[in-house]
Design an enzyme around this catalytic site. Structure first.
Site, mmCIF file in Angstrom:
data_model
loop_
_atom_site.group_PDB
_atom_site.id
_atom_site.type_symbol
_atom_site.label_atom_id
_atom_site.label_comp_id
_atom_site.label_asym_id
_atom_site.label_seq_id
_atom_site.Cartn_x
_atom_site.Cartn_y
_atom_site.Cartn_z
ATOM 1 C CB CYS A 41 14.846 33.264 -55.592
ATOM 2 S SG CYS A 41 14.667 31.734 -55.711
HETATM 3 N N1 LIG Z 1 19.218 29.958 -59.066
HETATM 4 C C1 LIG Z 1 18.722 30.911 -58.388
HETATM 5 O O1 LIG Z 1 17.844 31.440 -58.803
HETATM 6 C C2 LIG Z 1 19.132 31.224 -57.048
HETATM 7 C C3 LIG Z 1 18.513 32.080 -56.243
HETATM 8 C C4 LIG Z 1 18.870 32.709 -54.965
HETATM 9 C C5 LIG Z 1 19.875 31.969 -54.289
HETATM 10 N N2 LIG Z 1 20.560 30.992 -54.860
HETATM 11 C C6 LIG Z 1 21.313 30.026 -54.161
HETATM 12 O O2 LIG Z 1 22.549 30.614 -54.542
HETATM 13 C C7 LIG Z 1 23.641 29.677 -54.760
HETATM 14 C C8 LIG Z 1 24.274 29.226 -55.865
HETATM 15 O O3 LIG Z 1 22.915 28.879 -56.744
HETATM 16 P P1 LIG Z 1 23.069 28.640 -58.390
HETATM 17 O O4 LIG Z 1 21.835 28.481 -59.017
HETATM 18 O O5 LIG Z 1 23.961 29.590 -59.049
HETATM 19 O O6 LIG Z 1 23.796 27.208 -58.309
HETATM 20 P P2 LIG Z 1 24.753 26.466 -59.621
HETATM 21 O O7 LIG Z 1 24.247 26.957 -60.823
HETATM 22 O O8 LIG Z 1 24.480 24.978 -59.493
HETATM 23 O O9 LIG Z 1 26.168 26.840 -59.211
HETATM 24 C C9 LIG Z 1 27.013 26.315 -58.220
HETATM 25 C C10 LIG Z 1 28.077 26.765 -58.165
HETATM 26 O O10 LIG Z 1 28.864 26.370 -57.024
HETATM 27 C C11 LIG Z 1 29.993 25.554 -57.258
HETATM 28 N N3 LIG Z 1 30.331 24.770 -56.170
HETATM 29 C C12 LIG Z 1 29.504 23.623 -55.756
HETATM 30 N N4 LIG Z 1 30.290 22.804 -54.978
HETATM 31 C C13 LIG Z 1 31.304 23.475 -54.679
HETATM 32 C C14 LIG Z 1 32.346 23.156 -53.518
HETATM 33 N N5 LIG Z 1 32.341 22.208 -52.825
HETATM 34 N N6 LIG Z 1 33.228 24.080 -53.489
HETATM 35 C C15 LIG Z 1 33.339 25.367 -54.185
HETATM 36 N N7 LIG Z 1 32.594 25.526 -55.076
HETATM 37 C C16 LIG Z 1 31.405 24.490 -55.386
HETATM 38 C C17 LIG Z 1 30.062 25.187 -58.467
HETATM 39 O O11 LIG Z 1 31.333 25.473 -59.317
HETATM 40 P P3 LIG Z 1 32.287 24.326 -59.803
HETATM 41 O O12 LIG Z 1 32.506 24.745 -61.109
HETATM 42 O O13 LIG Z 1 33.441 24.330 -58.775
HETATM 43 O O14 LIG Z 1 31.364 22.934 -59.571
HETATM 44 C C18 LIG Z 1 29.215 26.150 -59.202
HETATM 45 O O15 LIG Z 1 29.639 27.335 -59.809
HETATM 46 C C19 LIG Z 1 22.854 28.218 -54.032
HETATM 47 O O16 LIG Z 1 22.845 28.066 -52.710
HETATM 48 C C20 LIG Z 1 21.448 28.766 -54.316
HETATM 49 O O17 LIG Z 1 20.470 28.273 -53.249
HETATM 50 C C21 LIG Z 1 20.310 30.611 -56.168
#
Ligand SMILES: NC(=O)c1ccc[n+]([C@@H]2O[C@H](COP(=O)([O-])OP(=O)(O)OC[C@H]3O[C@@H](n4cnc5c(N)ncnc54)[C@H](OP(=O)(O)O)[C@@H]3O)[C@@H](O)[C@H]2O)c1
Length: 349
Positions: free
Chosen positions: A153
């Protein structure tokens, strides 16, 4: 061009997963064929993502690579870094195209990745093949990619603001200072003391100054763009909003540069870009104009006497900074209209 893309969303319970599904639910060329959550398997997705009630009825399932490969041709990995690199190779091996929202495939150097993320990379062979998914810089490679590394981001906001200044030789490459302010959704759905409301709701604080993990990503892309090493001083801040990143960039202009040179550079690079909106010289972007949308608004101010440029970009971290950009990449990969499913305005005011 395909009629419909069958997609899987791995990590459908998280913030970027929820944002992907918000966009995909009404995308006319997409069927959401698989969505995962391990703890919520068996529930309808809207039981976990309440904004999807009445729009998407898919049932959440555990991550089963065989089943995903049977039902989907494209997978979005909205999973933490280290998790994506364990799932992506299995999906690619089974013929899926993968758009990874994590940092696992963004950095070309395994050494830099391992130093920065303090883990061993389990699949370095895919690093070379992965395409950095910033359409404004890599559209052609994205179109043919099996694996797209969706940008971070902060890097999205910073690179889009800086790229024209560097590629047209308007600033001194070693004088770039970036100050960025992000909302709390950037940290994901798992609560921490850092994003706990009583501690951040009426607060503004810098963190990881000069040491944020996104610095190598910004430097990698800017260096490739101008063909020499670029270093960036980056200072992120957490501000008490949920969505949005406002990025302020300061740099010394090269001698003789005028305001019109800068304006022309932004227009030249972005005039045809559907999601970058360039403001008039001196006009400054608002987060509220882009939050909830896939747009990046960019404005600048130039002090010719001091030879200082200040450039500002505004994005929604979950949309242009993550899931909207991921859908933009999918549209490009499948020869769909690039703006398909994405032409909605921000939530002003
Ligand atoms: N938030 C932002 O603004 C943003 C921006 C750009 C990029 N990102 C990147 O996008 C990714 C997701 O971010 P987020 O903010 O959406 O995170 P989040 O809200 O913490 O969600 C993480 C997701 O990953 C799943 N997960 C975690 N461990 C797992 C595993 N071992 N196997 C399968 N699924 C698993 C979780 O599902 P369960 O229900 O199965 O636990 C959850 O749905 C990250 O790598 C982050 O750095 C985030």
């Amino acid at each position: 061009m395909v009629d419909e893309v069958r997609v899987a969303v791995i990590g459908a319970s998280g913030y970027t997963g929820g944002e992907l599904l918000r966009i995909l639910a009404t995308h006319s060329k997409v069927e959401v064929a698989y969505a995962t959550s391990r703890p919520h398997a068996g529930k309808k997705v809207w039981e976990v993502q309440p904004h999807l009630r009445g729009l998407l009825d898919v049932v959440l399932e555990d991550v089963d690579v065989e089943k995903i490969a049977e039902r989907a041709e494209c997978a979005f990995l909205a999973t933490p870094h280290t998790v994506s690199m364990t799932i992506a190779p299995d999906l690619i091996e089974r013929g899926l195209r993968v758009i990874d929202l994590s940092a696992d495939f963004r950095l070309k150097s395994v050494k830099v990745y391992e130093r920065c993320y303090k883990v061993k990379h389990s699949c370095p062979r895919l690093l070379e093949e992965a395409v950095y998914g910033l359409p404004e810089l890599h559209r052609r490679e994205i179109a043919g990619a099996r694996l797209v590394a969706n940008p971070g981001c902060y890097p999205t906001g910073a690179i889009l603001a800086i790229a024209p200044l560097l590629s047209y030789g308007l600033i001194e490459p070693n004088t770039i200072y970036v100050d960025a302010k992000s909302g709390t959704s950037g940290a994901g759905a798992t609560p921490t003391s850092f994003t706990h409301h009583p501690e951040c709701g009426s607060n503004v604080r810098p963190y990881n100054v000069f040491a944020h993990r996104h610095v190598p990503e910004i430097e990698q892309e800017l260096s490739a763009l101008c063909g020499k090493e670029v270093s960036v001083a980056f200072s992120p801040h957490l501000v008490p909003i949920v969505r949005g990143i406002l990025t302020s960039v300061y740099a010394n202009a090269e001698p003789g540069v005028s305001e019109q040179d800068i304006y022309r550079a932004y227009l030249d690079l972005y005039e045809v870009e559907p999601f970058v909106r360039i403001l008039e010289p001196g006009e400054l972007p608002n987060l509220s104009a882009v939050v909830g949308s896939n747009f990046c608004d960019i404005g600048f101010v130039y002090d010719r006497e001091k030879r200082v440029v200040a450039a500002f970009s505004a994005i929604d971290n979950l949309t242009k900074g993550a899931s909207g950009q991921a859908v933009q990449n999918m549209n490009i990969m499948y020869g769909l209209g690039e703006t398909e499913g994405l032409l909605f305005p921000g939530l002003w005011p």
